[in-house]
Design an enzyme around this catalytic site. Structure first.
Site, PDB file in Angstrom:
ATOM      1  N   ASP A 165      40.094 -20.512  11.274  1.00  0.00           N
ATOM      2  CA  ASP A 165      40.537 -21.554  11.289  1.00  0.00           C
ATOM      3  C   ASP A 165      39.884 -22.441  12.284  1.00  0.00           C
ATOM      4  OD1 ASP A 165      41.909 -24.057  10.130  1.00  0.00           O
ATOM      5  OD2 ASP A 165      43.910 -23.243  11.244  1.00  0.00           O
TER       6      ASP A 165
ATOM      7  N   LYS B 297      43.988 -18.097   0.402  1.00  0.00           N
ATOM      8  CA  LYS B 297      44.811 -18.312   1.415  1.00  0.00           C
ATOM      9  C   LYS B 297      46.073 -18.001   1.926  1.00  0.00           C
ATOM     10  CE  LYS B 297      43.989 -22.467   2.678  1.00  0.00           C
ATOM     11  NZ  LYS B 297      43.532 -23.638   3.624  1.00  0.00           N
TER      12      LYS B 297
ATOM     13  N   GLU C 180      26.846 -12.442  41.649  1.00  0.00           N
ATOM     14  CA  GLU C 180      25.247 -12.025  41.572  1.00  0.00           C
ATOM     15  C   GLU C 180      24.705 -12.915  40.115  1.00  0.00           C
ATOM     16  OE1 GLU C 180      24.955  -7.345  42.555  1.00  0.00           O
ATOM     17  OE2 GLU C 180      26.758  -8.070  41.294  1.00  0.00           O
TER      18      GLU C 180
ATOM     19  N   CYS D 102      66.141 -36.248  37.012  1.00  0.00           N
ATOM     20  CA  CYS D 102      65.895 -34.638  36.675  1.00  0.00           C
ATOM     21  C   CYS D 102      66.895 -33.816  35.970  1.00  0.00           C
ATOM     22  CB  CYS D 102      65.224 -34.109  37.770  1.00  0.00           C
ATOM     23  SG  CYS D 102      65.351 -32.294  37.567  1.00  0.00           S
TER      24      CYS D 102
ATOM     25  N   CYS E 184      59.744 -34.196  37.977  1.00  0.00           N
ATOM     26  CA  CYS E 184      60.808 -34.124  39.026  1.00  0.00           C
ATOM     27  C   CYS E 184      59.825 -33.892  40.229  1.00  0.00           C
ATOM     28  CB  CYS E 184      61.568 -33.315  38.788  1.00  0.00           C
ATOM     29  SG  CYS E 184      62.694 -32.652  40.204  1.00  0.00           S
TER      30      CYS E 184
ATOM     31  N   ASP F  94      30.280 -11.997  39.357  1.00  0.00           N
ATOM     32  CA  ASP F  94      30.298 -13.336  39.380  1.00  0.00           C
ATOM     33  C   ASP F  94      28.914 -14.058  40.355  1.00  0.00           C
ATOM     34  OD1 ASP F  94      31.891 -13.293  37.208  1.00  0.00           O
ATOM     35  OD2 ASP F  94      33.473 -14.534  38.078  1.00  0.00           O
TER      36      ASP F  94
ATOM     37  N   ARG G 172      29.760 -29.858  10.095  1.00  0.00           N
ATOM     38  CA  ARG G 172      29.564 -29.736   8.574  1.00  0.00           C
ATOM     39  C   ARG G 172      29.513 -31.292   8.220  1.00  0.00           C
ATOM     40  NH1 ARG G 172      33.457 -30.170   4.777  1.00  0.00           N
ATOM     41  NH2 ARG G 172      32.625 -29.271   2.595  1.00  0.00           N
TER      42      ARG G 172
ATOM     43  N   CYS H   3      64.226 -28.405  43.775  1.00  0.00           N
ATOM     44  CA  CYS H   3      64.866 -28.608  42.521  1.00  0.00           C
ATOM     45  C   CYS H   3      64.970 -27.235  41.993  1.00  0.00           C
ATOM     46  CB  CYS H   3      63.856 -29.458  41.455  1.00  0.00           C
ATOM     47  SG  CYS H   3      64.571 -29.062  39.687  1.00  0.00           S
TER      48      CYS H   3
ATOM     49  N   GLU I 191      35.995 -11.384   4.200  1.00  0.00           N
ATOM     50  CA  GLU I 191      36.019 -11.873   5.642  1.00  0.00           C
ATOM     51  C   GLU I 191      37.260 -12.676   5.687  1.00  0.00           C
ATOM     52  OE1 GLU I 191      32.586 -14.157   6.014  1.00  0.00           O
ATOM     53  OE2 GLU I 191      31.342 -12.915   4.975  1.00  0.00           O
TER      54      GLU I 191
ATOM     55  N   TYR J 131      29.013 -16.621   9.590  1.00  0.00           N
ATOM     56  CA  TYR J 131      29.273 -16.048   8.140  1.00  0.00           C
ATOM     57  C   TYR J 131      28.552 -16.539   7.118  1.00  0.00           C
ATOM     58  CZ  TYR J 131      31.475 -20.769   7.841  1.00  0.00           C
ATOM     59  OH  TYR J 131      31.646 -22.021   7.714  1.00  0.00           O
TER      60      TYR J 131
ATOM     61  N   LYS K 233      33.391 -13.256  -1.194  1.00  0.00           N
ATOM     62  CA  LYS K 233      32.190 -13.700  -1.615  1.00  0.00           C
ATOM     63  C   LYS K 233      31.392 -12.432  -2.418  1.00  0.00           C
ATOM     64  CE  LYS K 233      31.738 -15.963   2.759  1.00  0.00           C
ATOM     65  NZ  LYS K 233      30.912 -16.032   4.010  1.00  0.00           N
TER      66      LYS K 233
ATOM     67  N   CYS L 124      68.509 -31.266  38.837  1.00  0.00           N
ATOM     68  CA  CYS L 124      68.753 -31.490  40.239  1.00  0.00           C
ATOM     69  C   CYS L 124      69.267 -32.992  40.511  1.00  0.00           C
ATOM     70  CB  CYS L 124      67.541 -31.301  41.342  1.00  0.00           C
ATOM     71  SG  CYS L 124      66.162 -32.541  41.077  1.00  0.00           S
TER      72      CYS L 124
ATOM     73  N   LYS M   4      39.191 -15.895   7.020  1.00  0.00           N
ATOM     74  CA  LYS M   4      38.999 -17.204   7.033  1.00  0.00           C
ATOM     75  C   LYS M   4      39.364 -17.999   8.168  1.00  0.00           C
ATOM     76  CE  LYS M   4      39.041 -21.337   4.007  1.00  0.00           C
ATOM     77  NZ  LYS M   4      38.953 -22.274   4.804  1.00  0.00           N
TER      78      LYS M   4
END
Ligand code: IVH
Length: 673
Positions: A122, A318, A37, A412, A430, A35, A141, A435, A118, A230, A294, A415, A120
């Site tokens: 979400d 689905k 570097e 709480c 709390c 990281d 979109r 606790c 493929e 896709y 497709k 406690c 789908k």
């Protein structure tokens, strides 16, 4: 002029280098540099761009860290509308779809269509545009015709190349894809939000959408969004012949493509794919809500054409929603490690897609009030990207009048001390340090797999330790003896011995695990890794000034403050000292230049028996080597454990030296770690 030319050349070189390291890190999971570097390269580029602002190009990786907030998004119209898909849930409708396609194309009897299937995803659909291989703009979109310009936010997605690695890229390439949040990232984000007293996201899709549609792209940059591409939009200067050809090609250009796409034949192929994905669904690292089918050939797609809002050549098959209706039997306030008190619904057990659910998180009291969830209510629950399901909504029409609301607690539940509501936060906390619920949760966290990984020390055993008064804080763990464990209910000699060994083994975990295990607020596993690499020891971290902390990549004022607050508490320092006195000695994550393995590349395959994979990688890195993910000609050693797979074959094919775990340890014997 000369300096300018030199700067321009160096900037170009840095673009390529940084893009390559991004791919290795985010796509291949096998970084070649540390990281620190990477940061050095990045800073060099930032400085050059500040010095020569004219030379900064739109594909500069420095754009990935975010740009200043804006008032609103501008609207962009899609050159080709982004259509939606017809949905189905049944095999019959899939068969009808296949028949319709065949009829439309007037296929001969018995001939089958080749489909590309493929997952789908979400998430949130976006369009990204490359001109001559350079990312120039991207949008959501929207309504399919007009979306929002989210170019600056998209730039922060590390998996998305800002320049295509194509020798002759198309003049213009519009690619459609889905921005999503991996489940582990979603869970981490929500845990952080809850800890911070912010409203958690209901599901990964909302989290992805909320993150991408941020007016301040610095916020987006902090959210680990991912992308799968896709489909094509408008393409100029390249001829794709099929979905398979399109995906294969753009993958070679470094655009991220879901590896689970598959070409199948006819309706039988679709159904088999659907069943495979339904099985795989639970083990995927991201949410999918079905599969997209497709017609593979683009020529046939053109012939089939579109209806008003969806193409004739594709359909979404689905999965049934992971929802169920049940009754809230009780609402119990639960105290977390940081003292946040969350309401948890105890439900009448109900099956949700193969899993019996009896608890649901209600997140916080505001949410409880907003959704007006009462004890006795009939509710709709959903498992969405989380192990713990959430309540979607209440059915008020099912109420009988006996339902009870649960007021925000004033004390709480663990406690009894008065709770605090911090202004601006949704959480109720709390603040009592001792606790017992907080102590219990912090010990469970300390021992958990991602922290000190003390095998066998889960909820039940931690509870016994507390009940028997054997531990009061995490620091007491390392003083436990076998006899102490023998006092547990149902504990045998062998098991007690195992617990003690597990405790003992945890004394030599990597430093970042220890930092994470301490449960410092706002320091998750990822931040702990950055801190371990930057400071090299717990003492250095404890001594670090605010300026030093802020100089670590991704550490902001909030994290720096939390770290300083933690180490300025004498109780915490005393606990750390006690653990060290008991033999705790975290392995430093510092990479040693000039170590035994300096400049050598290691790949691990198969399961190891003496070390965890992470510990082995750490040892290699401590000795100056690199642990990478895949075997190539650059690999020097392949460390093969039991049931080693294709990486071993590849190593043999390339004639790379294969060693065992024991041999690795022998090689390291004289290395101080
Ligand atoms: S293709 C015209 N492929 O589903 C075809 N869409 O209901 C356009 N989605 O808006 C979509 N994964 O957000 C396609 N592998 C995939 C997808 C996918 C998720 C989403 C996308 C689209 C919606 C359509």
């Amino acid at each position: 002029m000369n300096t300018n030319k030199a700067a321009a050349d160096r900037i170009k070189e840095l673009y390529t280098e940084i893009a390559r390291h991004n791919q290795l890190y985010y796509r291949d999971d096998s970084p070649e540099i540390s990281d620190a570097e990477y940061d050095a390269l990045f800073r060099e580029l930032q400085l050059l761009e500040e010095q020569y602002p004219d030379l900064a190009r739109p594909d500069s990786p420095t754009g990935r860290v975010g740009a200043p907030p804006r008032e609103s998004f501008s609207q962009v119209s899609h050159r080709i509308p982004m259509l939606s898909l017809e949905n189905t849930l049944t095999e019959e409708e899939i068969t009808e779809f296949d028949e319709r396609v065949k009829r439309f194309l007037a296929l001969a009897d018995g001939e089958e269509i080749r489909y590309f299937c493929e997952p789908k995803m979400d998430g949130l659909a976006v369009e990204i545009i490359y001109e001559d291989g350079v990312f120039i703009a991207g949008s959501t979109r929207g309504d399919g015709f007009t979306g929002e310009d989210v170019t600056r936010n998209l730039r922060t997605i590390k998996a998305m190349p800002l320049r295509l690695s194509a020798a002759a890229p198309p003049r213009r390439l519009e690619v459609r894809g889905e921005v999503y949040l991996a489940l582990k990232d979603f869970q981490r984000l929500n845990a952080e939000r809850e800890e911070e007293g912010e409203q958690p996201f209901a599901n990964p899709r909302n989290a992805a959408a909320g993150s991408l549609r941020q007016l301040d792209s610095h916020i987006t940059a902090k959210r680990p969004l991912s992308l799968f591409c896709y489909g094509p939009g408008e393409v100029n200067g390249y001829d794709f012949t099929s979905q398979q050809h399109f995906l294969d090609t753009i993958a070679t250009w470094n655009l991220p493509v879901n590896p689970r796409g598959k070409s199948v034949s006819g309706v039988q192929g679709i159904l088999a794919y659907y069943r495979d994905m339904a099985d795989a669904r639970e083990s995927l690292d991201y949410e999918i809500d079905g599969v997209v089918v497709k017609v593979d050939s683009f020529a046939l797609q053109r012939e089939l054409g579109e209806k008003s809002r969806s193409p004739r050549w594709a359909i979404a098959f689905k999965f049934p929603p992971r929802q169920a209706v049940t009754v809230v039997e009780d609402i119990i306030p639960q105290v977390g490690r940081t003292g946040v008190i969350t309401p948890v619904a105890h439900l009448a057990p109900v099956e949700v897609s193969g899993v019996i659910v009896s608890r649901a998180t209600l997140h916080n009291w505001e949410e409880l009030e907003k959704k007006d969830i009462r004890i006795g209510d009939t509710v709709l629950i959903e498992r969405a990207g989380d192990v713990i399901p959430a309540v979607v909504r209440v059915f008020p029409e099912k109420r009988t009048g006996t339902e009870r609301q649960l007021p925000v607690p004033e004390q709480c539940p663990a406690c009894g001390s008065a709770v605090t509501k911090i202004p601006g936060e949704v959480a109720v906390r709390c603040l009592e340090l001792s606790c017992p619920a907080k102590v219990r949760e912090s010990i469970i966290h300390f021992a958990s797999r991602n922290a000190m990984d003390i095998e066998g020390l889960g909820d039940k055993n931690v509870e016994q330790l507390l009940r028997l008064g054997l531990v009061k804080t995490v620091a007491d763990l390392y003083t436990l003896t076998k006899d102490d464990f023998m006092r547990f209910d149902r504990m045998g000699d062998k098991l007690a011995g195992k617990l003690l060994t597990a405790l003992d083994n945890s004394k030599k975990r990597e430093l970042y695990r220890f930092i994470f295990a301490l449960g410092i607020r706002n320091v998750g596993q990822h931040t702990a890794k950055l801190l371990a690499a930057a400071f090299g020891s717990i003492d250095n971290l404890a001594k670090a000034s605010e300026t030093e902390l802020l100089s670590v990549r991704e550490v902001g004022p909030l994290v720096a403050q939390s770290i300083m607050a933690f180490f300025s508490n004498p109780r915490n320092m005393e606990a750390i000292q006690r653990m060290k006195d008991a033999g705790l000695q975290p392995i430093t994550a510092e990479k040693r230049l000039g170590g035994k393995f300096a400049g050598q590349n290691f790949v691990f395959t198969g399961s190891l028996t003496r070390l965890t994979r992470n510990a082995a990688k750490q040892l290699v890195e401590n000795a100056g080597g690199h642990a990478t993910g895949s075997v190539s000609r650059k690999t020097d050693f392949v460390v093969a454990g039991a049931d080693a797979g294709s990486k071993l074959d590849k190593a043999r094919e390339l004639g790379i030296q294969v060693i065992s775990e024991t041999e690795l340890l022998e090689m390291l014997e004289d290395e101080e770690i």
